[in-house]
Design a protein around this motif. Structure first.
Motif, PDB file in Angstrom:
ATOM      1  N   GLU A  61       0.813  -1.208   0.000  1.00 51.10           N
ATOM      2  CA  GLU A  61       0.000   0.000   0.000  1.00 51.10           C
ATOM      3  C   GLU A  61       0.850   1.264   0.000  1.00 51.10           C
ATOM      4  OE1 GLU A  61      -2.359  -0.226   3.457  1.00 51.10           O
ATOM      5  OE2 GLU A  61      -3.517  -1.982   2.817  1.00 51.10           O
ATOM      6  N   ASN A  65      -2.892   4.742   2.133  1.00 48.88           N
ATOM      7  CA  ASN A  65      -3.836   3.758   1.597  1.00 48.88           C
ATOM      8  C   ASN A  65      -4.930   4.436   0.763  1.00 48.88           C
ATOM      9  OD1 ASN A  65      -4.925   1.249   1.099  1.00 48.88           O
ATOM     10  ND2 ASN A  65      -6.025   1.112   3.037  1.00 48.88           N
ATOM     11  N   ALA A  68      -4.287   2.099  -2.949  1.00 51.71           N
ATOM     12  CA  ALA A  68      -4.374   0.650  -2.777  1.00 51.71           C
ATOM     13  C   ALA A  68      -5.810   0.216  -2.494  1.00 51.71           C
ATOM     14  CB  ALA A  68      -3.452   0.200  -1.650  1.00 51.71           C
ATOM     15  N   THR A 246      -3.801  -6.530   0.260  1.00 50.56           N
ATOM     16  CA  THR A 246      -3.091  -5.263   0.423  1.00 50.56           C
ATOM     17  C   THR A 246      -2.397  -5.272   1.783  1.00 50.56           C
ATOM     18  OG1 THR A 246      -5.017  -4.138   1.382  1.00 50.56           O
ATOM     19  CG2 THR A 246      -4.776  -4.081  -1.013  1.00 50.56           C
TER      20      THR A 246
END
Length: 360
Positions: A61, A65, A68, A246
């Protein structure tokens, strides 16, 4: 003689596993394994055509984030559109809230040409020679993969019609969240009859999506992550399922063991996470981040798929997210810089740089 020739010719046919025709999948042109789309056609082209059934894709990520999570939503949206079964696990955010924020599929392809006005000449617009051979890995077949509009949310009717299994670590045993998740995946595969050892012919695919695995919300013991991914990949190998995970790599001491336990891995670096480093570089002004390839899949083959370059960037456009080759903008090209320089004047042996003759 003809009967003997026919019997001998049968021995030349390759004996291997049958490639089943499952909606939302296609066979790989390299090793004939089934592939599913990640929801981003440019990402499919980057990793060899799509995510192989029985494999795991790891995404490192970005710091906050931001992007992602978009990759994860594209993956889930493709599962809903293809009517695949879903198992969503998340600890940072409730899994039900992630499903409510999936992008809406669009019916027309963005690459379709615009209609021309009546009586127009039909001459195509010319582009710079530097971009003439630049391939945007975003050209996919219409029968595999879909395009999505991130400005709109998928309808509740489509989401409610999907077969979804949600897993929240907070509702299970907090001491053993990874064991509980493995048991949930195994139980779902057995209930849906998606194991390769089963007698039934598969008619669907299970898509496993795990959000922010390794964050403090999952567990404080990061040493259990490689063991979990290794066991998960072994479970995927003998089932008709794929997985996208992720991982917040910036919170872990070493992400190398997780990359080795996955089949393919990429890293997302957002320019917004470090504006001082990337904002001054004019080569990055058109993009939003870098895509670093950590590992490419090598399933049922001796050599993995290798793209023609390892320099990739992602761009968030008005309605979609694409991955492109990194290239220099026109103002940084050598041709432009050379044309802006003053031409060098030819000088004889009896002249100085200012053109004054020297008397010997």
């Amino acid at each position: 003689m003809a009967h003997q020739h026919a019997a001998r010719s049968k021995g030349f046919h390759k004996k291997g596993a049958k490639v089943f025709s499952i909606p939302g999948t296609k066979p790989s042109i390299q090793n004939h394994t089934l592939l599913v789309s990640s929801g981003i056609p440019s990402l499919d082209a980057l990793i060899g055509g799509g995510i192989a059934v029985g494999s795991c894709l790891l995404i490192d990520e970005d710091k906050y984030n931001t992007y992602a999570s978009l990759f994860l939503k594209y993956y889930l949206a493709e599962a809903v559109t293809s009517k695949h079964k879903i198992l969503l696990a998340s600890a940072d955010k409730q899994p039900s809230l992630i499903l409510q924020d999936l992008p809406q599929p669009i019916t027309h392809m963005p690459s379709d040409p615009l209609p021309k006005a009546p009586g127009a000449e039909g001459d195509d617009l010319s582009i710079a020679w530097r971009y003439k051979n630049v391939a945007m890995a975003d050209q996919a077949q219409s029968s595999f993969g879909h395009y999505y509009d991130i400005t709109k949310v998928m309808s509740k009717e489509m989401i409610s019609a999907a077969n979804v299994t949600l897993f929240d670590p907070s509702s299970s045993n907090p001491q053993q969240p990874f064991t509980q998740l493995l048991n949930t995946v195994k139980q779902t595969l057995e209930e849906q009859q998606l194991c390769t050892s089963g007698p039934a012919i598969p008619t669907n695919i299970l898509r496993v999506a795990i959000s922010s695995l390794g964050s403090p919300y999952w567990s404080d013991d990061s040493r259990a992550l490689p063991k979990f991914l290794f066991a998960l990949r072994a479970l995927l190998r003998r089932s008709y399922a794929t997985c996208l995970v992720t991982v917040p790599g910036h919170l872990l001491d070493d992400i190398g063991p997780l990359v080795r336990c996955s089949d393919s891995a990429i890293q997302l670096i957002s320019f917004a996470d470090n504006t001082e480093k990337y904002s001054k570089n004019p080569a990055f002004k058109e993009f939003h981040g870098l895509v670093n390839i950590k590992k490419l899949p090598c399933i049922n083959s001796l050599v993995c798929h290798l793209p023609d370059t390892m320099d990739w960037v992602f761009k968030l456009k008005r309605k979609k997210l694409t991955i492109e080759k990194m290239h220099l903008p026109p103002d940084l090209s050598e041709t432009v810089s050379r044309s802006q320089e003053d031409p060098v004047k030819a000088k004889s042996c009896g002249q100085t740089s200012s053109g004054v003759s020297i008397d010997f």
